[in-house]
Design an enzyme around this catalytic site. Structure first.
Site, mmCIF file in Angstrom:
data_model
loop_
_atom_site.group_PDB
_atom_site.id
_atom_site.type_symbol
_atom_site.label_atom_id
_atom_site.label_comp_id
_atom_site.label_asym_id
_atom_site.label_seq_id
_atom_site.Cartn_x
_atom_site.Cartn_y
_atom_site.Cartn_z
ATOM 1 N N TYR A 95 -22.908 6.618 36.973
ATOM 2 C CA TYR A 95 -21.489 6.621 37.363
ATOM 3 C C TYR A 95 -21.019 5.184 37.526
ATOM 4 O O TYR A 95 -21.724 4.347 38.102
ATOM 5 C CB TYR A 95 -21.288 7.363 38.690
ATOM 6 N N GLU A 143 -12.512 4.995 35.754
ATOM 7 C CA GLU A 143 -13.794 5.641 36.039
ATOM 8 C C GLU A 143 -14.499 6.078 34.761
ATOM 9 O O GLU A 143 -13.875 6.582 33.829
ATOM 10 C CB GLU A 143 -13.529 6.857 36.940
#
Length: 391
Positions: free
Chosen positions: A109, A196
């Site tokens: 992530y 993101e």
């Protein structure tokens, strides 16, 4: 402002962030053609809606043949996708993204957002990719690594190398650090509120690339970015919110049954809070603005009345820049034009308040006057058929 995954990946590519090969399709036949052009033996078909949780809801599927690509795309396009972010009404899928399938070794992530407590932009990285970062923070906070961007210099190369090493990607140091740097540049240059990659993946052939992409842009900065403004998809927004935006009205649909018409964001939030405190549920956030005229007020009122769930309306106005008589004229005009069929509670204070009350009183409308915010909240909860919480 949100954008679709396929749009976010186009922006990623302009910042040298590698993404899988793929293309957009609006018909099953187009999906087949995209897969054929990509080549290979397996493809991923991904529904394009402004919502997370697509995989669990059936919005991401794997195909092993061109016929299967066409079949899956045909099933997806036109379906209503319901995820934890769409609400029970779901969102209609109008297009799909077809991409090459990846042989994934590990998922990670990476994301940037503003840490208000530190008054700095934070770049976060974790070895737990493919999972909601909030869940990782709750269950395994030690697996989240954070660096803060310098307000003057921005992102430094050493920070990218540092994060790459912490993720265990030392062998891919240059590629990973480059991705971090590109994402940080994108965040700062395009006035993002979120940038993101979840997941960032390492493939069996040694590639590191963004398997998914999510970007939120700050609406208040869109005047600086006409290229970003063009990415706006009005079909993904609530029709009432879309209409409000055209009239420069701040409106957000909620799940309650008490409509709110307020001037000023702070007062609007306080109004919603006191409705909740008294046992009610707001149907919307609506800030008509401090300098609204009669027409704008009437439009705000009409937007509230478009919601079939609204059982009562609370008008809470402090007339500073905006005069109470102007607000009253707008409310009366809208109520008469649209045929008001729900109880209306009004609390006015400020400039020309007596004139405003006179206009409302002589309107012929069944208006419930309130002396203060607490009195208004109690009365509107009762008018909506709810039970007022005891003090």
């Amino acid at each position: 402002m949100n954008v679709h995954e396929y749009q976010a990946k186009e922006v990623f590519k302009s910042y040298s962030i590698p993404v899988p090969r793929g293309g957009l399709a609006q018909t099953p036949q187009e999906a087949r053609k995209v897969a054929q052009d990509i080549g290979g033996e397996k493809w991923v078909i991904k529904a394009q809606v402004h919502a997370g949780g697509r995989g669990k809801a059936g919005g991401i599927k794997l195909a092993s043949s061109l016929d299967e690509v066409e079949k899956i795309a045909g099933e997806m396009i036109g379906m209503t996708l319901v995820t934890h972010q769409t609400g029970p009404e779901g969102k209609k899928v109008r297009m799909v993204l077809v991409e090459e399938a990846m042989d994934i070794v590990k998922e990670y992530y990476v994301g940037l957002t503003l840490d208000r407590s530190r008054e700095a932009v934070a770049i976060m990285a974790s070895t737990e990719g493919g999972v909601e970062i909030e869940e990782v923070a709750r269950t395994s906070p030690e697996k989240i690594f954070i660096e803060y961007l310098d307000p003057v210099r921005g992102f430094s190369d050493y920070q990218g190398r540092k994060l790459a090493i912490k993720l265990g990607l030392k062998e891919h140091l240059r590629a990973v650090a480059g991705i971090f740097k590109g994402l940080a540049r994108l965040y700062l240059e395009k006035d993002c509120s979120l940038a993101e990659i979840n997941p960032l993946v390492l493939t069996s052939d040694g590639r590191v690339l963004a398997l998914d992409a999510k970007i939120n842009f700050d609406d208040n900065a869109l005047f600086r970015h006409p290229d970003v403004r063009e990415l706006w998809d009005p079909e993904e927004e609530d029709p009432k919110e879309r209409e409000a935006k055209e009239y420069d009205i701040s409106y957000v649909s909620l799940s309650g049954d008490i409509g709110c018409l307020v001037n000023g964001a702070g007062l609007a939030m306080a109004t919603m809070d006191i409705i909740k405190y008294c046992g009610g549920e707001p149907a919307n956030f609506l800030d008509v603005g401090g300098g609204a005229d009669k027409e704008k007020v009437a439009k705000a009122f009409s937007i509230i009345l478009q919601d079939p769930n609204v059982k009562a309306i609370l008008v809470n106005i402090f007339g500073g820049i905006m005069r109470c008589d102007v607000l009253a004229e707008g409310v009366v005009a809208a109520a008469k034009e649209l045929g008001l069929k729900v109880p209306l509670v009004v609390r006015l204070e400020g400039t020309n308040v007596e004139k405003g009350r006179e206009i409302l009183g002589s309107s012929g409308l069944d208006i419930i006057n309130a002396s203060d915010m607490y009195d208004a909240a109690r009365k509107v909860v009762e008018a909506a058929g709810g039970s007022v919480k005891a003090e």
